[in-house]
Design an enzyme around this catalytic site. Structure first.
Site, PDB file in Angstrom:
ATOM      1  N   LEU A  92       0.881  -0.939  -0.011  1.00  0.00           N
ATOM      2  CA  LEU A  92       0.158   0.101  -0.466  1.00  0.00           C
ATOM      3  C   LEU A  92       0.645   1.390  -0.106  1.00  0.00           C
ATOM      4  O   LEU A  92       2.126   1.596   0.539  1.00  0.00           O
ATOM      5  CB  LEU A  92      -0.653   0.276   1.382  1.00  0.00           C
ATOM      6  CG  LEU A  92      -2.010  -0.979   1.502  1.00  0.00           C
ATOM      7  CD1 LEU A  92      -2.609  -0.788   2.371  1.00  0.00           C
ATOM      8  CD2 LEU A  92      -3.275  -0.823   0.586  1.00  0.00           C
ATOM      9  N   GLU A 121     -10.819   0.880   7.011  1.00  0.00           N
ATOM     10  CA  GLU A 121     -10.056  -0.181   8.118  1.00  0.00           C
ATOM     11  C   GLU A 121      -9.056   0.221   8.825  1.00  0.00           C
ATOM     12  O   GLU A 121      -8.492   1.452   8.289  1.00  0.00           O
ATOM     13  CB  GLU A 121     -10.165  -1.247   7.297  1.00  0.00           C
ATOM     14  CG  GLU A 121     -11.208  -1.855   6.684  1.00  0.00           C
ATOM     15  CD  GLU A 121     -10.780  -2.418   5.314  1.00  0.00           C
ATOM     16  OE1 GLU A 121     -10.034  -3.270   5.108  1.00  0.00           O
ATOM     17  OE2 GLU A 121     -11.956  -3.123   4.294  1.00  0.00           O
ATOM     18  N   LYS A 123      -5.792  -0.694   9.729  1.00  0.00           N
ATOM     19  CA  LYS A 123      -4.329  -1.213   9.509  1.00  0.00           C
ATOM     20  C   LYS A 123      -3.786  -1.959  10.486  1.00  0.00           C
ATOM     21  O   LYS A 123      -3.151  -1.992  11.771  1.00  0.00           O
ATOM     22  CB  LYS A 123      -3.115  -0.152   9.016  1.00  0.00           C
ATOM     23  CG  LYS A 123      -2.567  -1.096   8.325  1.00  0.00           C
ATOM     24  CD  LYS A 123      -1.869   0.371   7.380  1.00  0.00           C
ATOM     25  CE  LYS A 123       0.149  -0.425   6.617  1.00  0.00           C
ATOM     26  NZ  LYS A 123       0.865  -1.205   7.325  1.00  0.00           N
ATOM     27  N   ASP A 125      -1.215  -4.562  12.644  1.00  0.00           N
ATOM     28  CA  ASP A 125       0.375  -4.606  12.321  1.00  0.00           C
ATOM     29  C   ASP A 125       0.706  -6.066  12.449  1.00  0.00           C
ATOM     30  O   ASP A 125       0.822  -6.689  13.142  1.00  0.00           O
ATOM     31  CB  ASP A 125       0.941  -3.763  13.128  1.00  0.00           C
ATOM     32  CG  ASP A 125       2.392  -3.076  12.665  1.00  0.00           C
ATOM     33  OD1 ASP A 125       2.755  -3.861  11.434  1.00  0.00           O
ATOM     34  OD2 ASP A 125       2.527  -3.043  13.641  1.00  0.00           O
ATOM     35  N   GLU A 187      -4.646 -10.599   7.092  1.00  0.00           N
ATOM     36  CA  GLU A 187      -3.576 -10.820   7.972  1.00  0.00           C
ATOM     37  C   GLU A 187      -3.423 -11.365   8.835  1.00  0.00           C
ATOM     38  O   GLU A 187      -4.822 -11.344   9.462  1.00  0.00           O
ATOM     39  CB  GLU A 187      -3.315  -9.049   8.956  1.00  0.00           C
ATOM     40  CG  GLU A 187      -1.806  -7.990   8.908  1.00  0.00           C
ATOM     41  CD  GLU A 187      -1.446  -7.983   7.475  1.00  0.00           C
ATOM     42  OE1 GLU A 187      -1.452  -7.376   6.125  1.00  0.00           O
ATOM     43  OE2 GLU A 187      -0.238  -7.244   8.347  1.00  0.00           O
ATOM     44  N   TYR A 239     -10.215  -9.531   4.577  1.00  0.00           N
ATOM     45  CA  TYR A 239     -10.032  -8.149   4.278  1.00  0.00           C
ATOM     46  C   TYR A 239     -10.283  -8.040   2.451  1.00  0.00           C
ATOM     47  O   TYR A 239     -11.044  -6.390   1.935  1.00  0.00           O
ATOM     48  CB  TYR A 239     -10.027  -6.942   4.878  1.00  0.00           C
ATOM     49  CG  TYR A 239      -7.918  -7.173   5.051  1.00  0.00           C
ATOM     50  CD1 TYR A 239      -7.546  -7.232   3.552  1.00  0.00           C
ATOM     51  CD2 TYR A 239      -7.442  -6.981   6.348  1.00  0.00           C
ATOM     52  CE1 TYR A 239      -5.850  -7.025   3.610  1.00  0.00           C
ATOM     53  CE2 TYR A 239      -6.173  -7.242   6.016  1.00  0.00           C
ATOM     54  CZ  TYR A 239      -5.498  -6.980   4.685  1.00  0.00           C
ATOM     55  OH  TYR A 239      -3.665  -6.972   5.036  1.00  0.00           O
ATOM     56  N   LYS A 303     -10.408   3.068   1.290  1.00  0.00           N
ATOM     57  CA  LYS A 303     -10.243   2.664   0.371  1.00  0.00           C
ATOM     58  C   LYS A 303     -11.095   3.019  -0.495  1.00  0.00           C
ATOM     59  O   LYS A 303     -12.239   3.521  -0.065  1.00  0.00           O
ATOM     60  CB  LYS A 303     -10.639   1.195   0.543  1.00  0.00           C
ATOM     61  CG  LYS A 303      -9.984   0.206   0.941  1.00  0.00           C
ATOM     62  CD  LYS A 303      -9.987  -1.486   1.637  1.00  0.00           C
ATOM     63  CE  LYS A 303      -8.595  -2.306   2.225  1.00  0.00           C
ATOM     64  NZ  LYS A 303      -8.452  -3.371   3.060  1.00  0.00           N
ATOM     65  N   LYS A 327      -0.627   6.093   7.708  1.00  0.00           N
ATOM     66  CA  LYS A 327       0.472   5.844   8.731  1.00  0.00           C
ATOM     67  C   LYS A 327      -0.246   6.907  10.169  1.00  0.00           C
ATOM     68  O   LYS A 327       0.331   7.992   9.726  1.00  0.00           O
ATOM     69  CB  LYS A 327       1.584   5.726   8.877  1.00  0.00           C
ATOM     70  CG  LYS A 327       1.845   4.962   7.778  1.00  0.00           C
ATOM     71  CD  LYS A 327       2.496   3.650   8.330  1.00  0.00           C
ATOM     72  CE  LYS A 327       2.667   2.530   7.430  1.00  0.00           C
ATOM     73  NZ  LYS A 327       3.208   2.142   7.572  1.00  0.00           N
ATOM     74  N   CYS A 421      39.028   3.713  24.217  1.00  0.00           N
ATOM     75  CA  CYS A 421      38.819   3.439  23.508  1.00  0.00           C
ATOM     76  C   CYS A 421      37.892   1.898  24.741  1.00  0.00           C
ATOM     77  O   CYS A 421      38.778   1.818  25.613  1.00  0.00           O
ATOM     78  CB  CYS A 421      39.035   2.286  22.544  1.00  0.00           C
ATOM     79  SG  CYS A 421      38.597   0.568  21.679  1.00  0.00           S
ATOM     80  N   CYS A 424      39.030  -1.631  23.538  1.00  0.00           N
ATOM     81  CA  CYS A 424      40.763  -1.325  23.510  1.00  0.00           C
ATOM     82  C   CYS A 424      41.757  -1.056  24.913  1.00  0.00           C
ATOM     83  O   CYS A 424      43.016  -1.444  24.560  1.00  0.00           O
ATOM     84  CB  CYS A 424      41.386  -2.009  22.753  1.00  0.00           C
ATOM     85  SG  CYS A 424      41.436  -0.710  21.627  1.00  0.00           S
ATOM     86  N   CYS A 439      38.593   4.938  17.474  1.00  0.00           N
ATOM     87  CA  CYS A 439      39.520   4.511  18.191  1.00  0.00           C
ATOM     88  C   CYS A 439      40.284   3.514  16.477  1.00  0.00           C
ATOM     89  O   CYS A 439      39.814   3.158  15.881  1.00  0.00           O
ATOM     90  CB  CYS A 439      38.755   3.062  18.921  1.00  0.00           C
ATOM     91  SG  CYS A 439      39.781   1.634  18.927  1.00  0.00           S
ATOM     92  N   CYS A 444      41.775  -3.466  18.348  1.00  0.00           N
ATOM     93  CA  CYS A 444      40.576  -3.330  18.981  1.00  0.00           C
ATOM     94  C   CYS A 444      39.609  -4.413  18.271  1.00  0.00           C
ATOM     95  O   CYS A 444      38.707  -4.155  17.279  1.00  0.00           O
ATOM     96  CB  CYS A 444      40.405  -1.760  18.510  1.00  0.00           C
ATOM     97  SG  CYS A 444      38.431  -2.176  19.411  1.00  0.00           S
TER      98      CYS A 444
END
Ligand code: AMP
Length: 711
Positions: A92, A121, A123, A125, A187, A239, A303, A327, A421, A424, A439, A444
């Site tokens: 989509l 509708e 969405k 997940d 889904e 769906y 839709k 979204k 670091c 090391c 570093c 290391c």
């Protein structure tokens, strides 16, 4: 059993009773799972199931695959069979905010000449799934895969309690052709409760937890053992139908009603909207309700309701033009930052990382978030002990936005960038051209680990099965110090390698010969990878996938690159002074030269292959004409590079779209060439399809974008 059987004098009586029991059980499953309105107690339901099991045990010849007793069974085996989808499973397009949604609706309004009735509708997940029914019986379940080909997960989907093994009789009333096969889509998801329980169990067992319910659902559907899937409490919301012509319904709304009547689980939160206000109201309401739902949603799918209007609008190569996913905005949460640690990257870059009190943001638990670099920490003024705002959108890496100053404790600590670091202990260097701290030690261990990981990774040498845990173990044992060490590993020593898991007696489980043999085979296979992969795998600073490809094209072998001067290297397309300097420095460092020599002795390819050069490749695209438009984002290829690779496969690449154009490749922000392609009905491919085409040498089967946007 004896007792039950005595009640049924003849085999016909038994068959009748069995069928009646099945129908009764199906009815109550439907009431329970699909309608959430149970009519009988769990105990009464169990009793019906028990009687059916007993009757079937006495009459095994009457057992059929669609019986409710037959949900769990079989074993997937080594690999899932692939399923070619008869109709492409589309993705989509997204609207990231209400303005973008309004823009999309305005476009549809213009194309149709009136404001469309919309079906809204949630969405969900989860993971896309296609269920095929023949004569009303479930015969196949497939994942989306790349949209063209998916995986056969029938045995696993049969165990999902709300998936009917056969459709209710109502289904047949709506069919155009009663016996026809129907592919229904929706889904499969993992409810929040099941997800929490699964992760709690994984934690107790010391196993890796799933990042979010979506991954958990996708992982559960792809289990080798259906018993495992059955234990995961998955659910579905359906769906869609692959071929709308198979049904006598005329709109998305009617389709949902039909699906519900046919016995499928359909989400009840749907609405129809005829004005922008109604659309906005539904969308904003869902953002607020999101937390309270028992499953994860990440948006609202809008839709066009009428199927006729959907047909008028048509599809792009990737997605329908009659639907869009609104979204939800990224989520922000507050949590306490306990510490700032420092992560050492492959090239020695030191990145500060916020260690957080775990918090769920946008569907997944976040306990660490990048702070990018020391300057960012300073600019944001985040201090250890602060309550911070964490933000995450979908798959994006979580980030710390800043502190909540009013909640700052008195003893909050200002973080000091490291002077040595953390891995090391060598002194940290500040690169004058970059903000990053580095570093620069060759020895290391943290860098070594990252380099080893990079070599084995999919984009480099693609050594299947060589995961972090194994690499870490081998580094700890001193068996892996540099990438050339990979090729001295033996099956025997790998087989005896201890894993993180322990057996019943608390002893670590060994990797074993089967896995070890696979790893050795994967190492062997990696020796023949393209020169570009080898160059990328070495992890030279500034040399990523694209530069590696350019180098492998310009130089026939490692020897030639080593002989080249910095100036010569800088002339390679996309290289330039900085990168050339970095390559030359790397290749003039004795330790690196010795690693390269050892790799060569082990048999790792050090010269350009046909894949690198592109010529000598089968001319599978000859006779086809391509036009490129927009920016290629995912691969980072320039349009010229893409054109070059297409030409290497025999294609002709031109600049303008005409009726003779076979395909238009549209990157991001594609312009007028895209519009022209749509107008002329030339198929449009997106970047993912381009990459697939370059990989396989075969253009995808597409439906031309036939429906021209009316002027
Ligand atoms: P994306 O993967 O973000 O491109 O979103 C597209 C996917 O959303 C589809 O492939 C479906 O798997 C999923 N999806 C979830 N809920 C719906 C819905 N109600 N209608 C259509 N697609 C949905």
């Amino acid at each position: 059993m004896q007792h039950q059987d005595k009640l049924f004098a003849s085999a016909e009586d038994a068959a009748c009773r069995i069928e009646a029991l099945r129908r009764e059980i199906e009815h109550h499953s439907y009431q329970y799972y699909a309608l959430d309105a149970p009519e009988i107690s769990d105990a009464a339901f169990d009793s019906l199931m028990r009687e059916l099991r007993e009757m079937e045990a006495a009459h095994p010849e009457l057992i059929v695959p669609t019986s409710p007793t037959q949900r769990v069974g079989g074993y997937v085996g080594e690999q899932f069979a692939s399923v070619a989808h008869e109709q492409r499973m589309y993705s989509l397009d997204n609207a990231m905010n209400l303005d973008e949604l309004d823009e999309w609706i305005a476009g549809v309004h213009k194309a149709l000449g009136h404001f469309p009735e919309l079906c809204l509708e949630l969405k969900i997940d989860g993971s896309s799934i296609a269920l095929t029914y023949e004569q009303g019986n479930l015969v196949r379940a497939a994942t989306r895969g790349d949209g063209v080909t998916g995986e056969d997960v029938t045995l696993n989907m049969r165990t999902v309690a709300d998936v009917p093994l056969r459709l209710r009789e109502h289904a047949f009333e709506g069919l155009v052709e009663p016996g026809a096969a129907l592919e229904l889509r929706g889904e499969v998801y993992m409810p929040k409760k099941s997800f929490d329980a699964l992760n709690a169990a994984a934690e107790r067992a010391g196993k890796q937890q799933f990042a979010n319910p979506r991954n958990a659902a996708a992982g559960s559907v792809r289990q080798k053992d259906p018993m495992v899937t059955a234990s995961r409490n998955l659910s579905t919301f359906m769906y869609a139908i692959a071929d709308q012509r198979a049904l006598k319904v005329r709109s998305q709304w009617e389709l949902l009603e039909w699906l519900r009547r046919a016995g499928l689980h359909v989400n009840p939160d749907v609405t129809r909207a005829k004005t922008l206000e109604e659309v906005h109201e539904f969308c904003t309401k869902q953002i607020e309700r999101r937390q309270d739902l028992p499953y994860e949603i990440d948006g609202v799918v809008v839709k066009v309701n009428s199927f006729t209007e959907q047909t008028v609008l048509g599809f792009t190569s990737r997605a329908p033009k009659w639907a869009i996913a609104f979204k939800f905005p990224p989520e922000e949460k507050t949590t306490v930052m306990h510490d700032i640690t420092v992560q050492v990257g492959r090239t020695g870059v030191l990145t500060p990382v916020a260690e957080l009190e775990p918090v769920v943001v946008a569907g997944s638990t976040v306990s660490r978030a990048t702070l990018h670099n020391a300057e960012e920490v300073h600019r944001k003024d985040v201090r250890i002990g602060d309550t911070v705002i964490v933000r995450k959108a979908g798959d994006v890496i979580p980030e710390v936005l800043g502190p909540v100053l009013s909640l700052r404790p008195e003893n909050a600590l200002v973080w000091q960038p490291p002077t040595v670091c953390p891995s090391c202990g060598s002194p940290v260097v500040t690169d004058p051209e970059e903000v990053a701290l580095r570093c620069v030690s060759i020895d290391c261990p943290a860098q070594a680990f990252e380099r080893l990981r990079h070599w084995a990774s999919r984009q480099a040498m693609d050594i299947e099965g060589m995961g972090n845990e194994i690499i870490r173990r081998l580094v700890e044992l001193g068996r892996l110090n540099d990438v050339a060490d990979y090729y001295s590993l033996t099956e025997d020593e790998l087989a005896h390698l201890a894993t993180n898991r322990s057996d019943g007696e608390g002893e670590p489980v060994k990797l074993g010969h089967t896995v070890a043999a696979k790893l050795v085979a994967a190492l062997e296979a990696s020796k023949g990878r393209s020169f570009a992969r080898v160059l990328n795998g070495l992890g030279m600073r500034h040399v990523g996938k694209n530069t590696a490809v350019a180098l492998a094209r310009a130089y026939p072998s490692m020897e030639a690159i080593m002989d080249a001067s910095e100036e010569q290297l800088a002339r390679v397309e996309g290289v330039g002074d900085v990168v050339a300097h970095s390559i030359a420095t790397f290749l003039r460092t004795p330790d690196n030269v010795s690693v390269i020599e050892r790799l060569q002795r082990a048999g790792v390819n050090m010269a350009a292959t046909q894949e690198d050069l592109g010529d000598g490749l089968p001319q599978t695209l000859s006779g086809l004409t391509f036009v490129l438009t927009g920016t290629l984002v995912e691969s980072g290829m320039s349009r010229d590079q893409a054109a070059e690779r297409l030409s290497a496969l025999g294609a002709k690449v031109t600049n303008s779209v005409s009726k003779k154009t076979s395909y238009v490749i549209a990157g991001e922000a594609a312009g007028s060439k895209y519009d022209k392609a749509v107008k002329l009905g030339v198929p449009v491919l997106d970047e993912a399809q381009l990459l697939e085409l370059l990989e396989t040498g075969q253009p995808p089967v597409t439906e031309p974008a036939t429906q021209a946007d009316p002027q």
